[in-house]
Design a protein around this motif. Structure first.
Motif, short mmCIF file in Angstrom:
data_model
loop_
_atom_site.label_atom_id
_atom_site.label_comp_id
_atom_site.label_asym_id
_atom_site.label_seq_id
_atom_site.Cartn_x
_atom_site.Cartn_y
_atom_site.Cartn_z
N GLU A 134 -0.24 -14.40 5.39
CA GLU A 134 -0.13 -13.26 4.47
C GLU A 134 0.69 -13.71 3.25
O GLU A 134 1.85 -14.09 3.38
CB GLU A 134 0.56 -12.08 5.16
CG GLU A 134 0.87 -10.89 4.28
CD GLU A 134 -0.26 -9.85 4.25
OE1 GLU A 134 -1.41 -10.24 4.54
OE2 GLU A 134 0.02 -8.67 3.97
N ILE A 135 0.07 -13.66 2.07
CA ILE A 135 0.72 -14.14 0.85
C ILE A 135 1.58 -13.05 0.23
O ILE A 135 1.14 -11.90 0.06
CB ILE A 135 -0.33 -14.62 -0.17
CG1 ILE A 135 -1.13 -15.80 0.40
CG2 ILE A 135 0.33 -15.02 -1.49
CD1 ILE A 135 -2.29 -16.24 -0.49
N VAL A 142 4.46 -17.43 2.00
CA VAL A 142 3.37 -17.05 2.89
C VAL A 142 3.99 -16.70 4.23
O VAL A 142 4.67 -17.54 4.85
CB VAL A 142 2.35 -18.19 3.08
CG1 VAL A 142 1.23 -17.75 4.03
CG2 VAL A 142 1.79 -18.66 1.76
N TYR A 143 3.82 -15.48 4.68
CA TYR A 143 4.26 -15.10 6.02
C TYR A 143 3.22 -15.60 7.02
O TYR A 143 2.01 -15.54 6.77
CB TYR A 143 4.43 -13.59 6.14
CG TYR A 143 5.43 -13.04 5.14
CD1 TYR A 143 6.78 -13.37 5.22
CD2 TYR A 143 5.01 -12.22 4.09
CE1 TYR A 143 7.69 -12.87 4.30
CE2 TYR A 143 5.91 -11.72 3.16
CZ TYR A 143 7.24 -12.06 3.26
OH TYR A 143 8.15 -11.59 2.34
N ARG A 186 2.32 -8.13 8.00
CA ARG A 186 1.60 -7.40 6.97
C ARG A 186 2.60 -6.81 5.97
O ARG A 186 3.51 -6.05 6.34
CB ARG A 186 0.74 -6.29 7.58
CG ARG A 186 -0.34 -6.82 8.52
CD ARG A 186 -1.39 -7.67 7.80
NE ARG A 186 -2.42 -8.18 8.70
CZ ARG A 186 -2.45 -9.41 9.18
NH1 ARG A 186 -1.50 -10.28 8.85
NH2 ARG A 186 -3.42 -9.79 9.98
N LEU A 187 2.40 -7.13 4.70
CA LEU A 187 3.30 -6.76 3.61
C LEU A 187 2.94 -5.39 3.07
O LEU A 187 1.76 -5.08 2.85
CB LEU A 187 3.20 -7.82 2.52
CG LEU A 187 4.13 -7.73 1.32
CD1 LEU A 187 5.58 -7.96 1.74
CD2 LEU A 187 3.70 -8.75 0.26
N ARG A 192 8.27 -4.48 -0.32
CA ARG A 192 9.64 -4.31 0.16
C ARG A 192 9.78 -4.30 1.67
O ARG A 192 10.89 -4.35 2.18
CB ARG A 192 10.22 -3.01 -0.42
CG ARG A 192 10.36 -3.01 -1.93
CD ARG A 192 10.94 -1.71 -2.42
NE ARG A 192 11.12 -1.71 -3.88
CZ ARG A 192 11.62 -0.69 -4.58
NH1 ARG A 192 11.97 0.43 -3.94
NH2 ARG A 192 11.75 -0.78 -5.87
N LYS A 193 8.67 -4.18 2.39
CA LYS A 193 8.74 -4.12 3.85
C LYS A 193 7.70 -5.05 4.46
O LYS A 193 6.65 -5.33 3.86
CB LYS A 193 8.50 -2.69 4.35
CG LYS A 193 9.58 -1.69 3.95
CD LYS A 193 9.27 -0.31 4.52
CE LYS A 193 10.32 0.70 4.10
NZ LYS A 193 11.62 0.41 4.75
#
Length: 686
Positions: A134-135, A142-143, A186-187, A192-193
């Motif tokens: 997840e970018i 990248v998570y 998941r961004l 912010r979370k």
């Protein structure tokens, strides 16, 4: 006038579907990403040795390859992989799979590719693999889920939730650790979370998981992590399998696919929703620190998460979701009003919908039906117009299409007292150029899906008409333990693996024989992985079969309890009982320990690099059948893993399987076919 039909015995019909058609020119879609209007996806290509290629398409353009041929976007996390790439703002990140680079592992470095440039690695050359990418452009990271091969926790590779530096100037940073498994970072829309899923042994992702959320501070660290869902069971029956009891005390809720609405409200699919006395996986929304149902359907809005990166719903707006929904073994597309929970069917020709993503007023998904192969489609949600983006195989000609028909869905009683009820798809023999002698009943192949937490696929698999066009009937069985029929049906196999699935296969065949649609003396079975195990169990513990074909199937349940992949390290215990205290039951249900009871010839197909069902599972059974003089054949495929990816393996195995059936049932299949070496046949050893 039409051409007269030839009369020829079942099994000997000349088919327009050669074994080569099952793989040559075919591809399998493994993941889809939406980046604005641009669709990016991974497709596995048997013709390229099973390489997973990345492709890209934009409206008005053509699909193009993104990566040079020496790149292979595939992850080994949890062995089954998934979520091997992400795309945002034109930047692509992916996990590279290549030849052995480190001891006991693969090159699994994450690479970044900017438009017009070659990919460059952004992770160090260490024994680790990465998935569920997840970018986060604001943080420049990248998570991802990281699995470290050489760092062991609870006897298995260690997983962590991490942040990778997109610029490759800093090492990976661990954000969360301590759980056995992580998934789905998941961004939120405002950046912010971060939400994610986690679970611990002995749970599986479709049984008990936790949904977590944390704030992202300006430094990129996670602050105030808190659990949103995944509470333990309020009551645990002390008579249950102790392994299931431990699972329920961790979490009695399977939460998957966290997703943020446009306004930043967290949603997920949870199976805690009760409808008509059972529990179903429905879309829920985080409210006051818990998940509240959005939908209340006696249906499933997500399948079992065997792979990472799953996606079966998405937001059109704050008040509307488009989702894939499974009911009675088939999938449909529905619109969901998130304020009322009302669902409205979207009219499509598809019975299978996967990899669903929503963006810019369009739904993008892999759609298939029982009569049309899978393809990537883009549907305009305002007009309903659907555009083909990428087919997964060459167009079927008229002769092939004439041999394809949707199955008959059957429900039947099963079990020793007939109290059980299960389901199957029945495919009758079909070839417009042939018919069988009037009194002959067709041989039937019982197809057993893997998992066992899985389902018969409600889509065209050309392997089925490969057989039905030659005069076989096919029964694709949704035995107790299959998904899509509620939690109670899925859990009905617990403690009964190797028993209830066997009973349901017997019940399916009995129902077909009662209808006069199958020859009870010519029953065959094929299955892969746990489906291969059930096939071997049918061959060992019943007198149903004339022959059996096991693809990377389990012969020794004790061995699978001791040695298998990370994801399934305790799965067999969940299905049977705690090991080693239940070792007697493991041996009772293992075909290997009862080889003297094997009642039919068996052919085994096995990959040499299978981490889920190691090759020794096949070798020990082969040695036992050799020692006992039992008729058998086998084939080992170099460089193949759990599920064959190469054209030569896919084509060669099905040709040998058909030839094997002909040898045992006494007919000659049409066409040139690779024949197996049949051992211990007695008067007909070859």
């Amino acid at each position: 006038m039409g051409q007269a039909r030839q009369t020829r015995a079942y099994g000997e019909w000349a088919s327009p579907i050669p074994a080569s058609a099952l793989a040559e020119g075919a591809r399998k879609i493994e993941q889809i990403c939406l980046d604005g209007d641009v669709i990016t996806w991974i497709e596995m290509r048997p013709d390229e040795g099973g390489r997973s290629a990345v492709m890209r398409w934009s409206p008005g353009g053509a699909a193009t390859d993104v990566l040079p041929r020496w790149f292979d976007a595939r992850t080994t996390v949890n062995s089954y992989g998934g979520g091997a790439m992400a795309s945002r703002g034109g930047v692509l990140v992916f996990t590279q799979y290549s030849a052995d680079a480190f001891p006991k592992t693969r090159d699994q470095r994450v690479h970044r590719q900017d438009p017009g440039a070659l990919p460059v690695p952004i992770t160090p050359p260490v024994a680790a693999s990465y998935a569920d990418l997840e970018i986060d452009p604001a943080q420049g990271v990248v998570y991802a889920v990281m699995e470290e091969t050489n760092v062991v926790t609870n006897g298995q590779p260690t997983q962590s939730l991490i942040a990778l530096d997109l610029a490759a100037k800093a090492p990976p940073r661990i954000l969360a650790q301590g759980s056995d498994f992580y998934a789905a970072p998941r961004l939120s829309p405002d950046g912010r979370k971060l939400a994610w899923i986690t679970w611990n042994y002995p749970s599986m992702p479709w049984e008990g998981t936790e949904l977590w959320v944390a704030d992202i501070d300006p430094s990129g660290a996670l602050r105030n992590p808190h659990k949103v869902a995944g509470a333990p069971a309020a009551h645990v029956d002390p008579m249950l399998n102790p392994v299931l009891q431990r699972l329920m005390r961790f979490s009695d809720e399977a939460v998957v696919q966290p997703l943020w609405s446009p306004a930043g409200r967290l949603h997920a699919v949870s199976d805690r929703v009760e409808v008509n006395g059972d529990r179903w996986a429905n879309i829920c929304r985080a409210e006051d620190g818990r998940l509240a149902p959005v939908t209340r359907e006696a249906a499933e809005f997500a399948g079992p998460a065997w792979q990472l990166g799953g996606s079966s719903y998405g937001f059109v707006s704050e008040t509307e979701v488009v989702a894939a929904m499974s009911r009675n073994g088939t999938w449909t597309l529905v619109r969901v009003n998130t304020e009322t929970g009302e669902t409205q069917l979207v009219d499509t020709p598809f019975s299978s919908i996967e990899h669903l993503h929503i963006g810019n007023g369009a739904a993008v998904f892999v759609g298939a039906s029982f009569t049309a192969p899978a393809a990537i489609y883009r549907m305009d949600l305002a007009t309903g117009e659907t555009e083909l983006v990428r087919a997964t195989r060459p167009a079927l000609d008229e002769d092939v299409q004439a041999c394809i028909r949707a199955p008959r869905s059957i429900t039947f009683r099963s079990g020793p007292d007939g109290a059980g009820q299960s389901h199957a798809f029945h495919y009758a023999p079909l070839n417009p150029h042939f018919e069988a002698p009037e009194e002959e009943k067709p041989p039937v192949i019982v197809v057993i899906h893997g998992g066992p937490t899985g389902a018969a696929k409600p889509a065209l698999d050309l392997t089925i008409p490969f057989f039905t066009s030659r005069g076989f009937a096919v029964l694709d069985v949704n035995y107790r333990g299959s998904t899509g029929f509620g939690r109670s049906f899925r859990r009905a196999i617990y403690g009964g693996w190797g028993k209830v699935d066997v009973e349901d296969c017997l019940g399916a065949v009995a129902a077909l024989v009662r209808d006069g649609k199958a020859d009870p003396h010519r029953v065959l079975s094929r299955g892969g992985s746990s489906g291969g195990y059930t096939t071997l169990a049918l061959a060992t513990f019943t007198d149903l079969l004339s022959a059996a074909a096991s693809y990377y199937g389990i012969s020794n349940l004790e061995m699978i309890a001791r040695v298998t992949d990370k994801l399934e390290a305790h799965y067999a215990e969940l299905l049977l009982g705690p090991y080693p205290s239940a070792s007697k039951l493991f041996r009772e249900r293992s075909p290997l320990f009862h080889a003297e009871r094997i009642d039919c010839p068996i052919i085994l197909f096995q990959g040499t690099e299978d981490p889920v069902v190691p090759p020794k599972q096949a070798r020990v059974l082969i040695d036992e059948m050799k020692a006992r003089g039992l008729p058998h054949a086998y084939e080992f495929y170099e460089a193949e893993s759990h599920g064959f990816r190469r054209t030569s393996s896919i084509v060669g195995s099905v040709e040998e399987e058909l030839s094997f059936y002909g040898m045992i049932l006494g007919f000659t299949p049409d066409g040139p076919l690779k024949a197996p070496q049949l051992r211990n046949r007695g008067d007909a050893d070859t």
